[in-house]
Write a protein that holds these residues in place. Structure first.
Motif, PDB file in Angstrom:
ATOM      1  N   GLY A  98       0.797  -1.210   0.000  1.00 41.36           N
ATOM      2  CA  GLY A  98       0.000   0.000   0.000  1.00 41.36           C
ATOM      3  C   GLY A  98       0.830   1.261   0.000  1.00 41.36           C
ATOM      4  O   GLY A  98       2.041   1.251  -0.247  1.00 41.36           O
ATOM      5  N   ASN A 145      -0.799   3.026   7.896  1.00 48.00           N
ATOM      6  CA  ASN A 145      -1.018   2.009   6.871  1.00 48.00           C
ATOM      7  C   ASN A 145      -0.926   0.645   7.531  1.00 48.00           C
ATOM      8  O   ASN A 145       0.035   0.361   8.254  1.00 48.00           O
ATOM      9  N   ASN A 187      -5.448  -4.092   2.554  1.00 50.94           N
ATOM     10  CA  ASN A 187      -4.670  -2.930   2.976  1.00 50.94           C
ATOM     11  C   ASN A 187      -5.607  -1.748   3.206  1.00 50.94           C
ATOM     12  O   ASN A 187      -6.594  -1.571   2.480  1.00 50.94           O
ATOM     13  N   ASN A 201      -5.321   2.571   4.656  1.00 48.48           N
ATOM     14  CA  ASN A 201      -4.475   3.655   5.118  1.00 48.48           C
ATOM     15  C   ASN A 201      -5.347   4.865   5.430  1.00 48.48           C
ATOM     16  O   ASN A 201      -6.482   4.973   4.948  1.00 48.48           O
ATOM     17  N   ARG A 247      -7.934  -1.575  -2.085  1.00 46.60           N
ATOM     18  CA  ARG A 247      -7.888  -2.122  -0.726  1.00 46.60           C
ATOM     19  C   ARG A 247      -7.641  -3.623  -0.713  1.00 46.60           C
ATOM     20  O   ARG A 247      -7.234  -4.171   0.307  1.00 46.60           O
TER      21      ARG A 247
END
Length: 889
Positions: free
Chosen positions: A88, A635, A662, A664, A732
């Motif tokens: 990410g 993250n 992922n 963030n 994501r």
């Protein structure tokens, strides 16, 4: 989505364990059994082996096989760069690429960014293709010259690369020959490419009728009579005039061999790729040589050099936007053969194609000399020196202009010349010994790194029809970086391992303080414990936890801005008023993981979790920079890799699934001056993910067919205060599935890749989806509102400028699953000394998606973490069909 799940279920099912030998075309962790670091390790088939990994022009698409790695090309243009995002986004950099390390040296950190032709009347965003002339640096190392690729993403691993490891590390080891008689290898293929899809656009009759509907809604006389509308027919298909089926072919010849004391490898190659946009192309020449010799029992030396040249012809960046916007009622040429005028759009796309283009030529040299001397048992002195040199010459040509008020012929507008040269010197002292019959293993290393590079460029501007240049600019810059790295590790009884590193980095420009960047990892090799001995199920069980600190100060490429220092304007040098502006991103990463192998590793599962926190330090000579200093990006994510080797009768297979989650978010400082991170089309607020799209909340149509947006503040008008969060351009969820099958002499390799959970903004569709009657429109406009067609979300014919802004009407889901590669090979001849195989393959064969542009996986903002999810008229990606042969004689 149901189709995606069906395909996944068919491919994942064979992961159920069976007793078979795993193929060696893809390996999990590195072969050292004590190496439990979270490395993604890919081994390309050795020269002469008949079953290669799927073939791409560069090896970057293979990296998506590693969990947590996103590979997104800037565009489909021949030689285009590609974004590789690892775990990410944790950086606000404009060019957040990983560090590439080739044969131990950091390389490919420079990006040539001279001026380029611009002028798209519909876009406020300048895509990366308009500013970067750097051909993809991985073109200089063909896949046939690569032995292994490692993706380093763990806390300890990245910390060892200090202030260049913030975005992860891709470590490439090139081929170095093998002991045995000299063998000649050939690998080649040829094929054809075409654009995978095209925009659905109105034809000439539909466009003319739309114009009439616009006039009717405005109470004016329709611009075309019924007879004129009928006479238009289908009109000009501008995409057909620009796009084509294009050929490509590549050839690589190599030889290797060696004795107990000497090994050698040499290769030469040629690539010719014609682009799917007419007149675009890429030609690459490459050569490589390596030799290693053991002079004495204590001293060994290696030398290698790689040479490459790329020649490109690329259209101006906005050609595809102008092509799809061009009204189909105009012809390509007038009866006299001259280019026809295209009203509204302003430029004839075919004329732009013929007269407006960039022609870069780039030469690269990568040379290496290394020596290894054994001082004592387990103690080795290493010295390595690397030279990287890149020279660019690019010419920009523009179209002729002819109107009643002005005339200028087409011709050269800009001449760019630039040179980049880097020297890297790395002495190291390494120690490793085992004691007490291997019960205690100790390792330590002390390494120094000194990088120095110089960049020079010259840009000359021309006006066609005039003699000589009419201006220009030159620049020169020099940077030196020096580092000291200390590493140590201890293993007890093959079960308990502790590793640590401490790196001191110093950038020798500006008043930058040195950085101390530590890393540590503890690993429990539980599979070696006595309580697991004697059973046949669990063959490997490792648990690890790590922590590390990295930064981006050492990234020296334009736009990386991990650490930047410059003089404030209007102050003469060496005066008290002079000040330095400084910005540094530091990332603290914590990660943990579990690696499980079952039935002699026929089924392996690797699970990892991580959290990264980036802290931005920004200050001037007078103190912290208000509103920016203290900004953070948080993250975190999960990664899963499942690989199974199986056998069903005579069919053997290996199935691998790599998946990642992922997320963030941006954390702004509490300073009242702090504000959102802006891009042209993005705005990231505190607590929101990077590359957030904010826009107006489209609610549909009013009773008379006009667009209606939600009035957040209920003041009766739509203003920027009514904008809401609509999503992010950062995926994501990542998915990659590879399936390798073998039956007798046949093998079938499949790679599917998917990105999910992100939005795409196609800036071209901002105009195409508006039923304005000026530019051409997309097929979506056929379903526009009329008194007899009210069940639609497309407004009635007419100009609606608010539709050209970000909203649910214009944003699209980027979710997709792609058959990236399908390769069928057959071993024609397979002996100990000679192998010949033929293969047929396809890349980018199909994509399951609802995206209405050329491809949902492009990045017009390059490797920017704050402007992801943009498609600004990108060059189309191609579907490729290939036939190839690989032989060892």
């Amino acid at each position: 989505m149901p189709r995606i799940l069906l395909v996944m279920s068919l491919l994942v099912a064979p992961c159920l364990p069976a007793r078979a030998q795993q193929t060696d075309s893809l390996a999990g962790p590195a072969p050292d059994s004590l190496r439990a670091a979270p490395t993604g390790w890919l081994r390309l088939a050795a020269a002469g082996e008949p079953a290669p990994l799927p073939h791409f022009v560069t090896v970057q698409p293979l990296l998506s096989r590693v969990a947590g790695v996103q590979v997104t090309p800037y565009s489909g243009a021949p030689g285009a760069q590609a974004l590789v995002r690892i775990r990410g986004a944790a950086s606000l950099s404009g060019n957040a690429q990983p560090l590439y390390v080739v044969d131990g040296a950091p390389v490919f950190q420079n990006t040539f960014t001279p001026n380029n032709y611009s002028g798209n009347p519909t876009a406020f965003f300048r895509p990366i293709e308009a500013s970067e002339l750097e051909a993809n640096p991985l073109l200089s190392i063909p896949a046939e010259d690569i032995e292994t690729i490692e993706v380093l993403k763990g806390a300890l691993e990245t910390a060892q690369y200090g202030f260049q490891g913030i975005n992860g590390v891709i470590r490439i080891t090139t081929r170095r020959g093998r002991v045995g008689q000299t063998r000649l290898h050939y690998a080649g293929y040829g094929g054809v490419q075409q654009a995978r899809t095209r925009y659905d656009l109105l034809d000439a009759q539909e466009y003319a009728q739309l114009g009439n509907d616009v006039d009717t809604n405005f109470g004016t006389r329709p611009r075309y009579s019924a007879a004129e509308v009928a006479a238009f027919g289908k009109g000009t298909d501008w995409q057909a005039e620009i796009l084509r089926a294009a050929a490509l072919h590549e050839h690589q010849v190599s030889l290797d061999g060696g004795t107990d004391k000497t090994r050698y490898y040499a290769s030469a190659g040629y690539l010719n790729q014609q682009g799917v946009v007419r007149q675009s192309s890429l030609v690459r020449y490459n050569a490589r040589a390596f030799v290693a010799h053991q002079f004495t029992n204590r001293f060994r030396a290696e030398a290698g050099v790689g040479l490459s040249q790329t020649q490109q012809r690329l259209p101006v960046y906005d050609l595809l936007t102008r092509t799809v916007l061009a009204p189909p009622i105009y012809p390509v040429r007038n009866p006299d053969g001259s280019y026809a005028k295209v009203i509204f759009e302003g430029n004839n796309p075919v004329q732009l194609l013929d007269e407006a283009y960039q022609r870069p030529r780039q030469n690269r040299v990568l040379g290496r000399l290394a020596g290894y001397y054994t001082l004592a048992p387990g103690l080795t002195l290493e010295v390595q020196a690397t030279l990287e040199r890149s020279v660019l010459h690019s010419q920009l040509f523009g179209p002729g202009i002819s109107n009643p008020f002005f005339f200028r012929p087409g011709g050269q507008y800009v001449d760019n010349r630039a040179t980049y040269e880097q020297w890297v010197v790395q002495p190291a002292l390494r120690y490793r010994r085992a004691f007490a019959d291997g019960r205690h293993t100790v390792g330590a290393a002390l390494q120094a790194v000194r990088q120095s590079y110089e960049y020079q460029d010259e840009n000359l501007n021309y006006l066609p029809g005039q003699e000589g240049s009419v201006g220009g600019s030159t620049s020169t810059s020099q940077v030196q970086v020096q580092s000291l790295l200390l590493t140590a590790d201890y293993t007890f009884a093959g079960r308990y391992q502790v590793q640590g590193s401490l790196r001191r980095d110093q950038a020798l420009f500006g008043n930058l303080d040195p950085e101390w960047l530590p890393g540590v990892q503890a690993t429990w090799h539980a599979g070696q414990e006595a309580f697991l001995h004697g059973q046949t199920v669990v063959s490997k069980l490792d648990a690890r936890v790590g922590w590390g600190l990295t930064s981006g100060t050492g990234h020296t490429s334009p736009g990386q801005a991990g650490g930047v220092a410059w003089y404030a304007p209007n102050y003469p040098p060496n005066t008290p008023a002079q000040q330095w502006l400084f910005r540094r991103e530091q990332v603290r990463q914590f990660d943990a993981g579990l690696a499980l192998g079952l039935w002699q590793d026929q089924l392996s599962v690797t699970l990892g979790a991580y959290q990264r926190r980036m802290h931005l330090e920004a200050r001037t000579a007078q103190g912290s920079l208000a509103g920016i200093d203290g900004t953070e990006v948080l993250n975190k994510g999960l990664e899963l890799t499942v690989a199974g080797a199986w056998q069903a009768g005579p069919v053997r297979g290996t199935t691998t699934l790599a998946a990642a989650l992922n997320s963030n978010r941006l954390a702004l400082p509490t300073d009242p001056a702090a504000g959102p991170v802006y891009g042209i089309y993005h705005r990231t607020e505190d607590g929101q993910p990077l590359s957030s799209f904010y826009g107006y909340d489209y609610q549909g149509l009013t009773a008379n067919g006009l667009p209606y947006f939600r009035d957040i503040d209920n003041n009766g008008i739509i203003t920027p205060a009514d904008q809401v969060l609509l999503g992010s351009g950062l995926p994501r969820r990542l998915l990659s599935i590879s399936q390798d099958l073998a039956w007798r002499r046949f093998s079938l390799l499949t790679q599917l890749d998917g990105l999910f959970g992100y939005q795409m903004l196609n800036t071209t569709l901002l105009n195409l989806d508006e039923p304005a009657g000026g530019y051409n429109s997309s097929g979506r406009v056929r379903n526009r509102w009329t008194p007899t067609n009210t069940a639609t979300d497309v407004p009635r014919a007419g100009g609606h400028p608010i539709l050209e802004r970000t909203s649910p009407y214009t944003l699209q889901s980027g979710n997709h699953l792609r058959l990236s590669s399908l390769t069928l090979s057959y071993k024609v001849w397979n002996t100990d000394t000679r192998q010949i195989s033929v293969w047929a393959g396809a890349n980018n064969l199909f994509i399951l998606t609802n995206y209405r542009g050329y491809d949902p996986n492009v990045s017009s903002a390059g490797a920017s973490s704050t402007q992801a999810g943009l498609d600004a008229g990108s060059y189309p990606t191609a579907r490729t069909i290939l036939l190839g042969i690989k032989a060892t004689l």
